[in-house]
Enzyme design. Structure first.
Site, PDB file in Angstrom:
ATOM      1  N   LYS A   1       0.844  -1.201   0.000  1.00 60.11           N
ATOM      2  CA  LYS A   1       0.000   0.000   0.000  1.00 60.11           C
ATOM      3  C   LYS A   1       0.887   1.263   0.000  1.00 60.11           C
ATOM      4  CE  LYS A   1      -3.802  -2.084   2.706  1.00 60.11           C
ATOM      5  NZ  LYS A   1      -4.567  -1.903   3.959  1.00 60.11           N
TER       6      LYS A   1
ATOM      7  N   ARG B   1      -1.397 -14.385   4.528  1.00 64.79           N
ATOM      8  CA  ARG B   1      -2.111 -13.705   5.625  1.00 64.79           C
ATOM      9  C   ARG B   1      -1.343 -13.863   6.947  1.00 64.79           C
ATOM     10  NH1 ARG B   1      -6.604 -10.318   4.675  1.00 64.79           N
ATOM     11  NH2 ARG B   1      -7.653 -11.117   6.512  1.00 64.79           N
TER      12      ARG B   1
ATOM     13  N   ASN C   1      -1.433   0.067   7.376  1.00 66.24           N
ATOM     14  CA  ASN C   1      -0.840  -1.216   7.769  1.00 66.24           C
ATOM     15  C   ASN C   1      -0.056  -1.886   6.637  1.00 66.24           C
ATOM     16  OD1 ASN C   1      -3.054  -1.922   6.308  1.00 66.24           O
ATOM     17  ND2 ASN C   1      -4.160  -2.885   7.980  1.00 66.24           N
TER      18      ASN C   1
ATOM     19  N   HIS D   1      -1.861  -5.132   1.671  1.00 70.02           N
ATOM     20  CA  HIS D   1      -3.137  -5.832   1.541  1.00 70.02           C
ATOM     21  C   HIS D   1      -2.830  -7.248   1.091  1.00 70.02           C
ATOM     22  CE1 HIS D   1      -7.093  -7.082   0.220  1.00 70.02           C
ATOM     23  NE2 HIS D   1      -6.491  -7.537  -0.862  1.00 70.02           N
TER      24      HIS D   1
HETATM   25  P1  ADP Z   1      -7.205  -6.700   6.514  1.00 68.93           P
HETATM   26  O1  ADP Z   1      -6.497  -5.767   5.578  1.00 68.93           O
HETATM   27  O2  ADP Z   1      -6.339  -7.063   7.679  1.00 68.93           O
HETATM   28  O3  ADP Z   1      -7.797  -7.901   5.813  1.00 68.93           O
HETATM   29  P2  ADP Z   1      -9.959  -5.622   6.695  1.00 68.93           P
HETATM   30  O4  ADP Z   1     -10.289  -6.356   5.428  1.00 68.93           O
HETATM   31  O5  ADP Z   1     -10.816  -5.839   7.900  1.00 68.93           O
HETATM   32  O6  ADP Z   1      -8.420  -5.897   7.147  1.00 68.93           O
HETATM   33  O7  ADP Z   1      -9.948  -4.063   6.379  1.00 68.93           O
HETATM   34  C1  ADP Z   1      -9.368  -3.571   5.222  1.00 68.93           C
HETATM   35  C2  ADP Z   1      -8.485  -2.386   5.555  1.00 68.93           C
HETATM   36  O8  ADP Z   1      -9.302  -1.374   6.115  1.00 68.93           O
HETATM   37  C3  ADP Z   1      -7.435  -2.650   6.613  1.00 68.93           C
HETATM   38  O9  ADP Z   1      -6.252  -3.213   6.087  1.00 68.93           O
HETATM   39  C4  ADP Z   1      -7.205  -1.273   7.176  1.00 68.93           C
HETATM   40  O10 ADP Z   1      -6.299  -0.529   6.379  1.00 68.93           O
HETATM   41  C5  ADP Z   1      -8.585  -0.640   7.083  1.00 68.93           C
HETATM   42  N1  ADP Z   1      -9.372  -0.726   8.341  1.00 68.93           N
HETATM   43  C6  ADP Z   1      -9.903  -1.843   8.868  1.00 68.93           C
HETATM   44  N2  ADP Z   1     -10.554  -1.568  10.018  1.00 68.93           N
HETATM   45  C7  ADP Z   1     -10.431  -0.243  10.210  1.00 68.93           C
HETATM   46  C8  ADP Z   1     -10.867   0.684  11.229  1.00 68.93           C
HETATM   47  N3  ADP Z   1     -11.590   0.288  12.270  1.00 68.93           N
HETATM   48  N4  ADP Z   1     -10.539   1.976  11.096  1.00 68.93           N
HETATM   49  C9  ADP Z   1      -9.826   2.417  10.039  1.00 68.93           C
HETATM   50  N5  ADP Z   1      -9.385   1.599   9.052  1.00 68.93           N
HETATM   51  C10 ADP Z   1      -9.679   0.299   9.129  1.00 68.93           C
END
Ligand code: ADP
Length: 180
Positions: free
Chosen positions: A13, A122, A159, A162
C-alpha cells in the site's frame, strides 16, 4: 502442482511504498518458498479503489463492529470522534477512508503463488491492527497504527500491505488488478 496450489493478491500500500519496504516484503514472501508470478507498479484511480473494496452489509458491520470494540476497550465514546455509534455507519466511513488511502500514492500489486498461498501470506502479513499483529509478521515488525488512532484522524489504518482473505477474494482481486 497439487490442488492446494493457490494464487493470491498482495499489494504494498502507499505507506509501504513511502517506507521503502518493497524489498523487505518481497524477501519475506520469497523466503517461505512462494513464487512471484506477476507484479505491477501503479496508482489506483477512484474506480479501481472502489472496486477493490466492495461494500457488503457483512463487511460494514464487521469492520464497524471491530472499531466499536476498540472504543469500548479504551473507554472512549465513538460519538465524540465519529458522530455515530452505529456499526454500519462507522463501516461506511471506514470504507471511504480505505478508498482514499489506496489512491493516495503509487502501489505495488503482486500475484504470489504456492501451496496454501492465501493462508500463508495472511499469516506473514499479520493482524490488521499493529498492536495485535505478532512480532515476526510484516505488520507486527513494521507498523504501529491502530483503529482508534486512525479513526481519531478520520483515516484508514496504515498497515503497509493488503493480502487476499479467501480463494474467492483472491480470484476477484487478481482479475481486477491484472485482468487476463
Ligand atoms: P485486513 O487488511 O487485515 O484484511 P480488513 O479487510 O478488515 O483488514 O480491512 C481492510 C483495511 O481497512 C485494513 O487493512 C485497514 O487498512 C482498514 N481498516 C480496517 N478496520 C479499520 C478501522 N476500524 N478503522 C480504520 N481503518 C480500518
Amino acid at each position: 502442482m497439487n490442488q492446494f496450489n493457490q494464487k493470491t493478491l498482495v499489494i504494498v500500500k502507499p505507506d509501504g511504498m513511502r517506507r521503502h519496504l518493497i524489498g523487505e516484503i518481497i524477501k519475506r514472501l520469497e523466503q517461505v518458498g512462494l513464487d512471484l508470478v506477476d507484479a505491477k507498479y501503479t496508482q489506483a484511480n477512484e474506480q479501481l479503489a472502489r472496486d477493490h473494496y466492495p461494500v457488503t452489509d457483512e463487511w460494514l458491520e464487521a469492520v464497524g463492529g471491530k472499531s466499536l470494540g476498540d472504543y469500548q476497550k479504551y473507554g472512549l465514546d465513538p460519538m465524540a470522534t465519529l458522530g455515530t455509534a452505529d456499526p454500519k455507519e462507522i463501516g461506511r466511513m471506514i470504507h471511504q477512508f480505505n478508498i482514499k488511502y489506496l489512491m493516495s500514492g503509487p502501489v505495488l500489486a503482486m500475484v504470489w503463488e504456492g501451496n496454501h498461498a492465501i493462508e500463508i501470506v495472511r499469516k506473514l502479513v499479520g493482524s490488521t491492527v499493529a498492536s495485535v499483529a505478532l512480532p515476526g509478521t510484516i505488520r507486527g515488525d513494521f507498523a504501529i497504527d491502530s483503529a482508534i488512532a486512525a479513526n481519531a484522524e478520520k483515516r484508514s489504518i496504515q498497515n503497509l500491505v493488503h493480502a487476499s482473505g479467501s480463494i474467492e477474494e483472491a480470484a476477484r482481486e487478481i482479475e481486477l488488478w491484472f485482468g487476463d
